[in-house]
Each structure stands twice: as structure tokens, then as C-alpha cells.
Design a protein around this motif. Structure first.
Motif, PDB file in Angstrom:
ATOM      1  N   SER A  84       0.824  -1.207   0.000  1.00 20.20           N
ATOM      2  CA  SER A  84       0.000   0.000   0.000  1.00 20.20           C
ATOM      3  C   SER A  84       0.860   1.260   0.000  1.00 20.20           C
ATOM      4  CB  SER A  84      -0.920   0.002   1.228  1.00 20.20           C
ATOM      5  OG  SER A  84      -1.810  -1.094   1.187  1.00 20.20           O
ATOM      6  N   LEU A 107       2.049   1.789  -3.502  1.00 24.29           N
ATOM      7  CA  LEU A 107       0.965   2.354  -4.314  1.00 24.29           C
ATOM      8  C   LEU A 107       0.819   3.850  -4.055  1.00 24.29           C
ATOM      9  CD1 LEU A 107      -1.806  -0.400  -4.061  1.00 24.29           C
ATOM     10  CD2 LEU A 107      -0.511   0.249  -6.097  1.00 24.29           C
ATOM     11  N   THR A 108       1.020   4.247  -2.795  1.00 19.87           N
ATOM     12  CA  THR A 108       0.974   5.673  -2.445  1.00 19.87           C
ATOM     13  C   THR A 108       2.104   6.425  -3.144  1.00 19.87           C
ATOM     14  OG1 THR A 108       0.001   5.171  -0.281  1.00 19.87           O
ATOM     15  CG2 THR A 108       1.040   7.330  -0.542  1.00 19.87           C
ATOM     16  N   GLY A 112      -4.734   3.782   1.957  1.00 24.77           N
ATOM     17  CA  GLY A 112      -5.489   3.710   0.714  1.00 24.77           C
ATOM     18  C   GLY A 112      -6.526   4.802   0.571  1.00 24.77           C
ATOM     19  N   ILE A 122      -4.045   7.116  -2.680  1.00 21.49           N
ATOM     20  CA  ILE A 122      -4.542   6.105  -3.616  1.00 21.49           C
ATOM     21  C   ILE A 122      -5.994   6.406  -3.998  1.00 21.49           C
ATOM     22  CG2 ILE A 122      -4.997   3.649  -3.977  1.00 21.49           C
ATOM     23  CD1 ILE A 122      -2.757   3.087  -1.934  1.00 21.49           C
TER      24      ILE A 122
END
Length: 257
Positions: free
Chosen positions: A111, A114-115, A163, A167
Motif C-alpha cells: 500500500s 501504491l501511495t 489507501g 490512492i
């Protein structure tokens, strides 16, 4: 109440105020790596932290008319059931077991990365989508994509507490490229309030919230966010983005290795 936790809350709050990136990307890895908090407890405590701190932001954005409630509703239709089911899954498989703890640790690392991608490429993504209006979704397809995105975010947030910030905002940019940055931020924060609250309730049910730690983090973060917001305009945005991306990448690598 540990002074170290208060100082950590201040440091994370300062970075959130400076960069606008959600505290979960910073707080959860910090608790896991530096303080040795079990990944499940780190996630649960950060979710309670996030649900408390995002309420004020939602009121501020609502006052300025930056929240699109129809988008918030569709995101929540997907996110809230996903959060409940994920919490039940954690309970069933044993949220405090070593194997689940390792899975959550890897989920946090994924995560975080993804950030980082969202931080670096968000503007490029927005430009690419705006240049191709024929590929943008509309009507029922857009609604379905929003609900599905909400369910993915609900699962991700409940597992890793990460998230609902960068995201989620990047997904909104992809699906709703015509929204202004303020509307993206306001809508993203507004849907994150019920999501983090439901996910935090799930972790309370699991017994994975450290209340003393939570109070210390809140005590430090409020002045940190305030100060960061006040001085953010004095620091070049590109510098902050590169610095934060570098820090988060290092954190993700350390979580895995």
C-alpha cells in the motif's frame, strides 16, 4: 502516556499538513518499524486515529462545497461492506497470529508503494485522462466502476489502514478527471470518514486498538497538522513530493526485508 508517541504524532501530523498525504502511509509503518507494534494493532490504532482526524476535514470541505455526495455514496456502497467482510476474515483467520501479521506487514508495504506511485504519477495520469475524453466512463459504467473501486479501497484500508488518501484521490482523478483538486480532496476525505470508522470498529471488535497510544498520537498530531498546513506554501511542492516518495520507498523496503 509516552512522550515519544506524542512527538511521533506531531511529526506525522507535520508531514500530513505539509504534503496532504494521508497519515496512514506514515503512521502505520512508523508504529510497526520503530516501535515494534504488532501490525494488526498498528493498523487498528491508525484507523481509529484517521476516523477522528478526518471528521474536521470533512466539515471544512463541506462548508466550502467541495464534497460530491453522490460519489461519496457510491464509494461507500462498495467500501463499507468490504470493510466489514475483511474484518470478519481477520477475526476468522486470527488477526494476531504470526502468519497474518506477516501478511498485513506485506500489505502495508504494498500500500505504501501504491501511495508512492500515486504521488509521483498523479498529475501525469490526470493529464493523460483529460487528453482522452473518449475513454472516460459515463453513466452506469462510471457508477459501477466507482462502487468496485470503493470495495477495493475498503479491503485495502481495513487490512493496511492505507489507501483512503493518495490512492483514493488518484482513483477519483482517473474516474472523475473534471473535478478540481479541492473537490477531489473533499470527496476523498468525506468517504474516508465512514470507511475508517467502520474499519476501526472492526478492529475494536478484534481487540487491536491501543487506546493509550491513540490518545498520545492525537495529542501530538493536531498541532503538527496545523503547523504543517501553515508553512506548506513556503516549501516547493516538487521537493516535498520527491522527499516523501523517497522516505516511503525506504519504509516499504524495510517492511519487506
Amino acid at each position: 502516556m509516552s512522550v515519544t508517541y506524542i512527538v511521533s504524532g506531531f511529526a506525522v501530523g507535520l508531514l500530513v499538513g505539509l504534503t496532504g498525504v494521508g497519515g496512514g502511509s506514515l503512521m502505520t509503518p512508523l508504529l510497526t518499524l520503530l516501535f515494534g507494534v504488532h501490525p494488526t494493532v498498528a493498523v487498528g490504532t491508525d484507523l481509529a486515529f484517521a476516523s477522528a482526524t478526518k471528521v474536521a476535514g470533512t466539515f471544512a470541505h463541506r462548508y466550502k462545497g467541495n464534497v460530491h455526495w453522490d460519489i461519496v455514496r457510491n464509494l461507500c456502497i462498495g467500501a463499507l461492506p468490504a470493510a466489514v467482510l475483511t474484518a470478519i476474515g481477520l477475526k476468522y483467520f486470527g488477526g494476531f497470529g504470526d502468519e497474518i501479521g506477516q501478511i498485513i506487514r506485506y500489505s502495508i508495504a504494498g500500500s505504501v508503494m501504491l501511495t508512492v506511485i500515486a504521488l509521483i504519477f498523479r498529475r501525469h495520469i490526470q493529464s493523460w485522462v483529460n487528453a482522452r475524453p473518449e475513454r472516460q466512463l459515463h453513466g452506469g459504467k462510471l457508477t459501477a466502476a466507482t462502487i468496485i473501486s470503493g470495495s477495493i479501497l475498503g479491503t485495502l484500508v481495513t487490512i493496511s489502514s492505507i489507501g483512503a488518501g493518495a490512492i483514493g484521490a488518484t482513483i477519483l482523478v482517473l474516474l472523475y478527471p473534471r473535478l478540481s483538486p479541492a473537490e477531489i480532496a473533499g470527496t476523498d476525505i468525506a468517504y474516508a470518514v465512514p470507511l475508517t470508522a467502520i474499519a476501526a470498529l472492526g478492529h475494536w471488535w478484534l481487540g487491536s486498538i491501543n487506546w493509550e497510544l491513540l490518545m498520545a498520537l492525537l495529542l501530538g498530531s493536531i498541532p503538527g497538522i496545523t503547523l504543517g498546513s501553515l508553512v506548506s506554501r513556503a516549501i516547493p511542492e516538487k521537493f516535498l513530493r520527491v522527499l516523501l516518495a523517497s522516505v516511503l520507498t525506504t519504509v516499504a523496503v524495510k517492511l519487506v526485508y
